[in-house]
Scaffold this motif. Structure first.
Motif, PDB file in Angstrom:
ATOM      1  N   ALA A  21       0.838  -1.205   0.000  1.00 22.34           N
ATOM      2  CA  ALA A  21       0.000   0.000   0.000  1.00 22.34           C
ATOM      3  C   ALA A  21       0.874   1.257   0.000  1.00 22.34           C
ATOM      4  O   ALA A  21       1.981   1.215   0.523  1.00 22.34           O
ATOM      5  CB  ALA A  21      -0.893  -0.006   1.232  1.00 22.34           C
ATOM      6  N   PRO A  22       0.409   2.384  -0.552  1.00 18.37           N
ATOM      7  CA  PRO A  22      -0.885   2.514  -1.229  1.00 18.37           C
ATOM      8  C   PRO A  22      -0.812   2.087  -2.694  1.00 18.37           C
ATOM      9  O   PRO A  22       0.171   2.396  -3.370  1.00 18.37           O
ATOM     10  CB  PRO A  22      -1.152   4.024  -1.121  1.00 18.37           C
ATOM     11  CG  PRO A  22       0.217   4.652  -1.098  1.00 18.37           C
ATOM     12  CD  PRO A  22       1.139   3.650  -0.459  1.00 18.37           C
ATOM     13  N   LEU A 108       0.321  -8.314   4.756  1.00 16.89           N
ATOM     14  CA  LEU A 108       1.466  -8.432   3.848  1.00 16.89           C
ATOM     15  C   LEU A 108       1.570  -7.229   2.918  1.00 16.89           C
ATOM     16  O   LEU A 108       2.631  -6.982   2.356  1.00 16.89           O
ATOM     17  CB  LEU A 108       1.370  -9.741   3.044  1.00 16.89           C
ATOM     18  CG  LEU A 108       1.376 -11.021   3.898  1.00 16.89           C
ATOM     19  CD1 LEU A 108       1.278 -12.257   3.014  1.00 16.89           C
ATOM     20  CD2 LEU A 108       2.616 -11.089   4.776  1.00 16.89           C
ATOM     21  N   SER A 109       0.499  -6.453   2.795  1.00 17.58           N
ATOM     22  CA  SER A 109       0.546  -5.233   1.981  1.00 17.58           C
ATOM     23  C   SER A 109       0.940  -4.007   2.807  1.00 17.58           C
ATOM     24  O   SER A 109       1.057  -2.906   2.272  1.00 17.58           O
ATOM     25  CB  SER A 109      -0.804  -4.985   1.304  1.00 17.58           C
ATOM     26  OG  SER A 109      -1.039  -6.000   0.336  1.00 17.58           O
ATOM     27  N   LEU A 110       1.129  -4.218   4.124  1.00 22.50           N
ATOM     28  CA  LEU A 110       1.604  -3.158   5.024  1.00 22.50           C
ATOM     29  C   LEU A 110       2.735  -3.754   5.861  1.00 22.50           C
ATOM     30  O   LEU A 110       2.621  -3.890   7.084  1.00 22.50           O
ATOM     31  CB  LEU A 110       0.471  -2.677   5.938  1.00 22.50           C
ATOM     32  CG  LEU A 110      -0.768  -2.088   5.276  1.00 22.50           C
ATOM     33  CD1 LEU A 110      -1.982  -2.193   6.174  1.00 22.50           C
ATOM     34  CD2 LEU A 110      -0.530  -0.638   4.910  1.00 22.50           C
ATOM     35  N   HIS A 153     -10.289  -6.916   2.358  1.00 21.97           N
ATOM     36  CA  HIS A 153      -9.467  -6.617   1.173  1.00 21.97           C
ATOM     37  C   HIS A 153     -10.320  -6.624  -0.095  1.00 21.97           C
ATOM     38  O   HIS A 153     -10.068  -5.856  -1.026  1.00 21.97           O
ATOM     39  CB  HIS A 153      -8.357  -7.662   1.002  1.00 21.97           C
ATOM     40  CG  HIS A 153      -7.120  -7.375   1.797  1.00 21.97           C
ATOM     41  ND1 HIS A 153      -6.352  -6.245   1.618  1.00 21.97           N
ATOM     42  CD2 HIS A 153      -6.498  -8.089   2.775  1.00 21.97           C
ATOM     43  CE1 HIS A 153      -5.308  -6.277   2.449  1.00 21.97           C
ATOM     44  NE2 HIS A 153      -5.379  -7.386   3.167  1.00 21.97           N
ATOM     45  N   LEU A 154     -11.330  -7.502  -0.145  1.00 22.74           N
ATOM     46  CA  LEU A 154     -12.175  -7.601  -1.340  1.00 22.74           C
ATOM     47  C   LEU A 154     -13.072  -6.380  -1.482  1.00 22.74           C
ATOM     48  O   LEU A 154     -13.607  -6.112  -2.552  1.00 22.74           O
ATOM     49  CB  LEU A 154     -13.018  -8.882  -1.292  1.00 22.74           C
ATOM     50  CG  LEU A 154     -12.232 -10.178  -1.078  1.00 22.74           C
ATOM     51  CD1 LEU A 154     -13.165 -11.374  -1.077  1.00 22.74           C
ATOM     52  CD2 LEU A 154     -11.145 -10.334  -2.148  1.00 22.74           C
ATOM     53  N   ASP A 155     -13.226  -5.652  -0.380  1.00 28.03           N
ATOM     54  CA  ASP A 155     -14.016  -4.419  -0.410  1.00 28.03           C
ATOM     55  C   ASP A 155     -13.125  -3.179  -0.380  1.00 28.03           C
ATOM     56  O   ASP A 155     -13.593  -2.070  -0.110  1.00 28.03           O
ATOM     57  CB  ASP A 155     -14.999  -4.417   0.772  1.00 28.03           C
ATOM     58  CG  ASP A 155     -16.066  -5.502   0.606  1.00 28.03           C
ATOM     59  OD1 ASP A 155     -16.541  -5.678  -0.540  1.00 28.03           O
ATOM     60  OD2 ASP A 155     -16.392  -6.181   1.591  1.00 28.03           O
ATOM     61  N   GLY A 156     -11.845  -3.372  -0.641  1.00 30.21           N
ATOM     62  CA  GLY A 156     -10.926  -2.235  -0.700  1.00 30.21           C
ATOM     63  C   GLY A 156     -10.579  -1.653   0.660  1.00 30.21           C
ATOM     64  O   GLY A 156     -10.186  -0.495   0.762  1.00 30.21           O
ATOM     65  N   ILE A 157     -10.727  -2.471   1.703  1.00 31.39           N
ATOM     66  CA  ILE A 157     -10.493  -1.986   3.075  1.00 31.39           C
ATOM     67  C   ILE A 157      -9.244  -2.650   3.647  1.00 31.39           C
ATOM     68  O   ILE A 157      -9.096  -3.880   3.592  1.00 31.39           O
ATOM     69  CB  ILE A 157     -11.721  -2.302   3.962  1.00 31.39           C
ATOM     70  CG1 ILE A 157     -12.957  -1.553   3.439  1.00 31.39           C
ATOM     71  CG2 ILE A 157     -11.456  -1.957   5.423  1.00 31.39           C
ATOM     72  CD1 ILE A 157     -14.268  -2.056   4.014  1.00 31.39           C
ATOM     73  N   LEU A 158      -8.344  -1.840   4.193  1.00 27.39           N
ATOM     74  CA  LEU A 158      -7.144  -2.354   4.871  1.00 27.39           C
ATOM     75  C   LEU A 158      -7.378  -2.266   6.379  1.00 27.39           C
ATOM     76  O   LEU A 158      -8.212  -1.477   6.828  1.00 27.39           O
ATOM     77  CB  LEU A 158      -5.925  -1.509   4.494  1.00 27.39           C
ATOM     78  CG  LEU A 158      -5.577  -1.481   3.002  1.00 27.39           C
ATOM     79  CD1 LEU A 158      -4.452  -0.475   2.745  1.00 27.39           C
ATOM     80  CD2 LEU A 158      -5.174  -2.877   2.512  1.00 27.39           C
ATOM     81  N   PHE A 159      -6.610  -3.056   7.155  1.00 24.32           N
ATOM     82  CA  PHE A 159      -6.869  -3.050   8.603  1.00 24.32           C
ATOM     83  C   PHE A 159      -6.699  -1.653   9.207  1.00 24.32           C
ATOM     84  O   PHE A 159      -7.372  -1.298  10.161  1.00 24.32           O
ATOM     85  CB  PHE A 159      -6.041  -4.118   9.341  1.00 24.32           C
ATOM     86  CG  PHE A 159      -4.610  -3.757   9.628  1.00 24.32           C
ATOM     87  CD1 PHE A 159      -4.273  -2.973  10.723  1.00 24.32           C
ATOM     88  CD2 PHE A 159      -3.581  -4.206   8.813  1.00 24.32           C
ATOM     89  CE1 PHE A 159      -2.950  -2.647  11.005  1.00 24.32           C
ATOM     90  CE2 PHE A 159      -2.256  -3.894   9.080  1.00 24.32           C
ATOM     91  CZ  PHE A 159      -1.952  -3.106  10.181  1.00 24.32           C
ATOM     92  N   ARG A 174       4.767   5.891   8.432  1.00 24.56           N
ATOM     93  CA  ARG A 174       5.897   5.045   8.831  1.00 24.56           C
ATOM     94  C   ARG A 174       6.216   4.032   7.723  1.00 24.56           C
ATOM     95  O   ARG A 174       7.363   3.796   7.385  1.00 24.56           O
ATOM     96  CB  ARG A 174       5.549   4.323  10.140  1.00 24.56           C
ATOM     97  CG  ARG A 174       6.727   3.664  10.817  1.00 24.56           C
ATOM     98  CD  ARG A 174       6.378   3.271  12.233  1.00 24.56           C
ATOM     99  NE  ARG A 174       5.200   2.417  12.263  1.00 24.56           N
ATOM    100  CZ  ARG A 174       4.317   2.379  13.278  1.00 24.56           C
ATOM    101  NH1 ARG A 174       4.472   3.146  14.330  1.00 24.56           N
ATOM    102  NH2 ARG A 174       3.283   1.561  13.221  1.00 24.56           N
ATOM    103  N   LEU A 175       5.167   3.463   7.147  1.00 27.26           N
ATOM    104  CA  LEU A 175       5.336   2.498   6.057  1.00 27.26           C
ATOM    105  C   LEU A 175       6.042   3.149   4.863  1.00 27.26           C
ATOM    106  O   LEU A 175       6.993   2.594   4.310  1.00 27.26           O
ATOM    107  CB  LEU A 175       3.973   1.941   5.636  1.00 27.26           C
ATOM    108  CG  LEU A 175       3.978   1.013   4.418  1.00 27.26           C
ATOM    109  CD1 LEU A 175       4.714  -0.281   4.724  1.00 27.26           C
ATOM    110  CD2 LEU A 175       2.547   0.697   3.969  1.00 27.26           C
ATOM    111  N   ALA A 176       5.575   4.336   4.477  1.00 22.42           N
ATOM    112  CA  ALA A 176       6.152   5.024   3.317  1.00 22.42           C
ATOM    113  C   ALA A 176       7.639   5.294   3.555  1.00 22.42           C
ATOM    114  O   ALA A 176       8.468   5.119   2.662  1.00 22.42           O
ATOM    115  CB  ALA A 176       5.396   6.325   3.064  1.00 22.42           C
ATOM    116  N   LYS A 177       7.953   5.701   4.786  1.00 23.01           N
ATOM    117  CA  LYS A 177       9.336   6.008   5.128  1.00 23.01           C
ATOM    118  C   LYS A 177      10.185   4.735   5.027  1.00 23.01           C
ATOM    119  O   LYS A 177      11.270   4.737   4.466  1.00 23.01           O
ATOM    120  CB  LYS A 177       9.383   6.570   6.549  1.00 23.01           C
ATOM    121  CG  LYS A 177      10.540   7.544   6.791  1.00 23.01           C
ATOM    122  CD  LYS A 177      10.663   7.917   8.242  1.00 23.01           C
ATOM    123  CE  LYS A 177       9.765   9.085   8.632  1.00 23.01           C
ATOM    124  NZ  LYS A 177       9.810   9.354  10.092  1.00 23.01           N
TER     125      LYS A 177
END
Ligand code: NI
Length: 183
Positions: A21-22, A108-110, A153-159, A174-177
């Motif tokens: 993400a994103p 796994l996407s974050l 995830h199937l509805d485009g929602i992340l935790f 933090r993830l982007a960094k």
């Protein structure tokens, strides 16, 4: 379970890359799997299972590998225990308890991001399996959390979308960094 025979030689199967993400596909509502999608779906499974087990993760939704269709993989078996792979096609939560449970989630996407998320403690899920049978299954504890996370995830929602915007922004920054540092 014969259609998951490839699990015996998973070490030889190249893991599909998991999107971080994103990414637009991670925020889209995925479309239902149709009968004519099944061949491509079966072909996608070895690489997806390989990626999930290698990570290691306990769930992986099709949008996380760029497939905007409603199917997810789940395996919440303890490490070292026998695998318990599930493929849930067009899954729907048809009942959930009013009792809520808080559990630390990751995705796994974050990568490397974790936060406590509150969700119904137990659910009943309806889905189709690879044999085309309609299954209704009760789940609680970690399995319930995992299935709800994957269906999100199937509805485009992340935790992180379940967190306050303040917390969510903190995690995403933090993830982007961290991702920038990795490049
Ligand atoms: Ni996830």
């Amino acid at each position: 379970m014969s259609s998951l025979d490839f699990l015996d030689r998973l070490d030889d199967i190249k893991p599909t890359s998991i999107l971080v993400a994103p990414q637009p596909v991670l925020s889209q509502v995925a479309r239902a799997v149709k009968p004519e999608d099944m061949t491509a779906l079966r072909e996608a499974l070895p690489g997806m299972f390989s990626a999930m087990y290698k990570a290691p993760g306990i769930g992986l939704a099709a949008p996380q590998v760029g497939i905007s269709q409603r199917f997810v993989l789940v395996d919440v078996a303890d490490e070292g225990a026998a695998r318990n792979p599930m493929v849930l096609i067009n899954p729907e939560i048809i009942e959930s308890t009013e009792t809520l449970a808080a559990r630390e989630e990751g995705c796994l996407s974050l990568p490397n991001q974790y936060a406590e998320v509150i969700r119904p403690e137990s659910i009943r899920v309806r889905y189709r399996n690879l044999a085309g049978e309609t299954i209704e299954q009760d789940a609680s504890g970690l399995l319930a959390t995992c299935i709800q996370h994957e269906i999100d995830h199937l509805d485009g929602i992340l935790f992180v979308d379940h967190l306050s915007s303040l917390k969510r922004n903190m995690v995403m920054r933090r993830l982007a960094k961290e991702q920038k540092r990795k490049r």
